[in-house]
Enzyme design. Structure first.
Site, PDB file in Angstrom:
ATOM      1  N   GLY A  82      34.886  12.329  56.608  1.00 54.65           N
ATOM      2  CA  GLY A  82      33.416  12.879  56.745  1.00 54.65           C
ATOM      3  C   GLY A  82      33.035  13.991  56.032  1.00 54.65           C
ATOM      4  O   GLY A  82      32.003  14.433  55.846  1.00 54.65           O
ATOM      5  N   GLU A  96      32.683  13.421  52.452  1.00 60.85           N
ATOM      6  CA  GLU A  96      31.393  12.609  52.685  1.00 60.85           C
ATOM      7  C   GLU A  96      29.910  13.654  52.545  1.00 60.85           C
ATOM      8  O   GLU A  96      29.112  13.582  51.921  1.00 60.85           O
ATOM      9  CB  GLU A  96      31.417  11.553  53.544  1.00 60.85           C
ATOM     10  CG  GLU A  96      32.113  10.351  53.248  1.00 60.85           C
ATOM     11  CD  GLU A  96      32.698   9.465  54.469  1.00 60.85           C
ATOM     12  OE1 GLU A  96      32.752  10.021  55.510  1.00 60.85           O
ATOM     13  OE2 GLU A  96      32.486   8.202  54.344  1.00 60.85           O
ATOM     14  N   GLU A 140      40.827   8.066  55.811  1.00 62.01           N
ATOM     15  CA  GLU A 140      40.518   7.208  57.049  1.00 62.01           C
ATOM     16  C   GLU A 140      41.430   6.182  57.217  1.00 62.01           C
ATOM     17  O   GLU A 140      41.819   5.650  58.364  1.00 62.01           O
ATOM     18  CB  GLU A 140      39.138   6.668  56.829  1.00 62.01           C
ATOM     19  CG  GLU A 140      38.086   7.837  57.142  1.00 62.01           C
ATOM     20  CD  GLU A 140      37.552   8.718  55.890  1.00 62.01           C
ATOM     21  OE1 GLU A 140      38.224   7.989  54.859  1.00 62.01           O
ATOM     22  OE2 GLU A 140      36.285   9.211  55.938  1.00 62.01           O
TER      23      GLU A 140
HETATM   24  N1  DAK Z   1      39.279  15.548  64.295  1.00 60.31           N
HETATM   25  C1  DAK Z   1      39.656  16.278  65.264  1.00 60.31           C
HETATM   26  N2  DAK Z   1      40.580  17.470  65.309  1.00 60.31           N
HETATM   27  C2  DAK Z   1      41.233  17.642  64.130  1.00 60.31           C
HETATM   28  C3  DAK Z   1      40.771  16.936  62.791  1.00 60.31           C
HETATM   29  C4  DAK Z   1      39.770  15.774  63.162  1.00 60.31           C
HETATM   30  N3  DAK Z   1      39.312  15.178  61.841  1.00 60.31           N
HETATM   31  N4  DAK Z   1      41.461  17.663  61.939  1.00 60.31           N
HETATM   32  C5  DAK Z   1      41.857  18.532  62.453  1.00 60.31           C
HETATM   33  N5  DAK Z   1      41.857  18.780  63.967  1.00 60.31           N
HETATM   34  C6  DAK Z   1      42.470  19.715  64.598  1.00 60.31           C
HETATM   35  C7  DAK Z   1      44.008  19.198  64.960  1.00 60.31           C
HETATM   36  O1  DAK Z   1      44.229  18.193  65.857  1.00 60.31           O
HETATM   37  C8  DAK Z   1      44.685  20.445  65.548  1.00 60.31           C
HETATM   38  O2  DAK Z   1      44.003  20.600  66.783  1.00 60.31           O
HETATM   39  P1  DAK Z   1      45.208  21.257  67.851  1.00 60.31           P
HETATM   40  O3  DAK Z   1      46.401  20.160  67.857  1.00 60.31           O
HETATM   41  O4  DAK Z   1      45.530  22.793  67.423  1.00 60.31           O
HETATM   42  O5  DAK Z   1      44.493  21.114  69.140  1.00 60.31           O
HETATM   43  C9  DAK Z   1      43.572  21.717  64.562  1.00 60.31           C
HETATM   44  O6  DAK Z   1      42.536  20.818  64.102  1.00 60.31           O
HETATM   45  C10 DAK Z   1      44.532  21.936  63.479  1.00 60.31           C
HETATM   46  O7  DAK Z   1      45.089  20.931  62.653  1.00 60.31           O
HETATM   47  P2  DAK Z   1      46.485  20.828  62.207  1.00 60.31           P
HETATM   48  O8  DAK Z   1      47.453  21.384  63.233  1.00 60.31           O
HETATM   49  O9  DAK Z   1      46.707  19.297  62.087  1.00 60.31           O
HETATM   50  O10 DAK Z   1      46.394  21.471  60.900  1.00 60.31           O
HETATM   51  P3  DAK Z   1      47.514  21.275  59.661  1.00 60.31           P
HETATM   52  O11 DAK Z   1      47.076  22.354  58.626  1.00 60.31           O
HETATM   53  O12 DAK Z   1      48.838  20.921  59.888  1.00 60.31           O
HETATM   54  O13 DAK Z   1      46.874  19.975  59.031  1.00 60.31           O
HETATM   55  C11 DAK Z   1      45.089  18.419  58.262  1.00 60.31           C
HETATM   56  C12 DAK Z   1      45.612  20.100  58.557  1.00 60.31           C
HETATM   57  C13 DAK Z   1      43.493  18.487  57.795  1.00 60.31           C
HETATM   58  C14 DAK Z   1      45.962  17.903  56.863  1.00 60.31           C
HETATM   59  C15 DAK Z   1      45.422  17.709  59.229  1.00 60.31           C
HETATM   60  O14 DAK Z   1      44.777  18.368  60.409  1.00 60.31           O
HETATM   61  C16 DAK Z   1      44.618  16.341  59.295  1.00 60.31           C
HETATM   62  O15 DAK Z   1      45.286  15.482  58.780  1.00 60.31           O
HETATM   63  N6  DAK Z   1      43.390  16.074  59.846  1.00 60.31           N
HETATM   64  C17 DAK Z   1      42.826  14.638  60.205  1.00 60.31           C
HETATM   65  C18 DAK Z   1      42.018  14.280  58.728  1.00 60.31           C
HETATM   66  C19 DAK Z   1      41.465  13.171  58.721  1.00 60.31           C
HETATM   67  O16 DAK Z   1      42.129  12.163  59.096  1.00 60.31           O
HETATM   68  N7  DAK Z   1      40.100  13.236  58.614  1.00 60.31           N
HETATM   69  C20 DAK Z   1      39.229  11.957  58.432  1.00 60.31           C
HETATM   70  C21 DAK Z   1      38.942  11.612  60.021  1.00 60.31           C
HETATM   71  S1  DAK Z   1      38.027  10.134  60.093  1.00 60.31           S
HETATM   72  C22 DAK Z   1      30.326   8.037  59.970  1.00 60.31           C
HETATM   73  C23 DAK Z   1      30.499   9.229  59.448  1.00 60.31           C
HETATM   74  C24 DAK Z   1      31.633   9.873  59.339  1.00 60.31           C
HETATM   75  C25 DAK Z   1      32.752   9.417  59.554  1.00 60.31           C
HETATM   76  C26 DAK Z   1      32.732   7.930  60.057  1.00 60.31           C
HETATM   77  C27 DAK Z   1      31.605   7.345  60.099  1.00 60.31           C
HETATM   78  N8  DAK Z   1      28.912   7.355  60.202  1.00 60.31           N
HETATM   79  C28 DAK Z   1      27.724   8.070  60.058  1.00 60.31           C
HETATM   80  C29 DAK Z   1      28.956   6.094  60.749  1.00 60.31           C
HETATM   81  C30 DAK Z   1      34.003   9.888  59.214  1.00 60.31           C
HETATM   82  C31 DAK Z   1      35.234   9.619  59.499  1.00 60.31           C
HETATM   83  C32 DAK Z   1      36.291  10.576  59.560  1.00 60.31           C
HETATM   84  O17 DAK Z   1      36.152  11.425  59.012  1.00 60.31           O
END
Ligand code: DAK
Length: 262
Positions: free
Chosen positions: A113, A116, A136
């Protein structure tokens, strides 16, 4: 509205300011939740309504523009929850209704997001540490805020498929080469560079700025002939503005134009 997850400020001369929104959930890497998106929508609408603001910048922290929608908020939902409540559709589309230019100043992660949201802005200026991705697929979903539609329009099918299907990240150099971002600058210069671009836009007449944004956006919503006709009519209409008279007179008399936004 009191903001807890974003910060707002203005920069520039009183008459033509740049409105700046900074996403501010550092511990969660600016993960986007309902409250943050409500606050963002409110702030954008407030700048839109403020006649002294000519351009808006949306930015995050050095480490993250935004690491995506908040996974901890999404994890507990089932299909009925997201479908019946039209999950986060309400406040995610606000940015699309803003007629003033919105520039994304991206450093660090712009994922899911977050990527996006950056693509919903009019253009992206990236710091050299920026990383873009639609990961995602790694958590069992697909992009939900236009990623599968705006990314291929920006970078073409091959790279969009690569990113959506493998979840890999694209660095700033690749993003500029692919056409996702307009400029890449050293991290320390990101805000100065973006502010410079925004102030340049603010120095022009608002009717022509809005018309240019509207016309470019139409390119993504129409066929070529319709788009060119739309442009032609907007072009014609600008001859009814004082700014057109002023701009051309200033050029011919070798002086700086003083636009009045009329
Ligand atoms: N959500 C919640 N928490 C998150 C997060 C996220 N997307 N990304 C990072 N964090 C949190 C981690 O859980 C961690 O929290 P604690 O463990 O410290 O409590 C903290 O941020 C630091 O993250 P990391 O420890 O993981 O930090 P690193 O440097 O090791 O890694 C990273 C950074 C960005 C590579 C990693 O955090 C990561 O892979 N994050 C997730 C990325 C991801 O999968 N993003 C996509 C999410 S799904 C919609 C609109 C939008 C969407 C859908 C529908 N509609 C309008 C219908 C969007 C969907 C998405 O974005």
């Amino acid at each position: 509205m009191r903001y807890e997850m974003i910060e707002t400020r203005t920069e520039g001369p009183d008459s033509r300011q740049v409105g700046i929104v900074t996403l501010n959930r550092p511990k969660q890497l600016n993960a986007l939740n309902d409250q943050l998106m409500d606050e963002l929508g409110h702030a954008l609408q407030a700048f839109e309504a403020d006649d002294s603001v000519g351009c808006i910048i949306l930015t995050g922290s050095e480490k993250a523009f935004a690491a995506g929608a908040d996974i901890s908020a999404m994890a507990k939902f089932d299909f009925a929850d997201v479908y019946k409540n039209d999950f986060i559709t309400r406040n995610w589309e606000q940015i699309r209704s803003i007629r003033k230019p919105v520039i994304a100043a991206v450093s660090g992660f712009a994922l899911g997001g977050g990527c996006e949201l950056a693509m919903m802005c009019d253009f992206i200026i990236a710091a050299d540490n920026a990383k873009f991705g639609q990961p995602e697929i790694k958590i069992g979903i697909i992009p939900g805020a236009g990623g599968t539609q705006r990314l291929p329009r920006a970078v073409g099918k091959a790279k969009a498929m690569d990113m959506a299907l493998t979840g890999r990240m694209m660095d700033a150099v690749e993003a500029e080469r692919a056409g996702l971002v307009s400029r890449v600058v050293p991290l320390a210069q990101l805000m100065d560079e973006t502010l410079g671009a925004a102030l340049t836009i603010c120095s022009f007449g608002e009717p022509s700025v809005m018309a240019a944004k509207e016309a470019v956006n139409r390119a993504f919503e129409s066929g070529l002939s319709d788009g060119v006709m739309f442009e032609r009519r907007l072009f014609h209409s600008l001859f009814a503005t004082q700014d057109q008279k002023e701009g051309m007179d200033a050029f011919l008399n070798k002086r700086k134009a003083a636009f009045t936004n009329r």
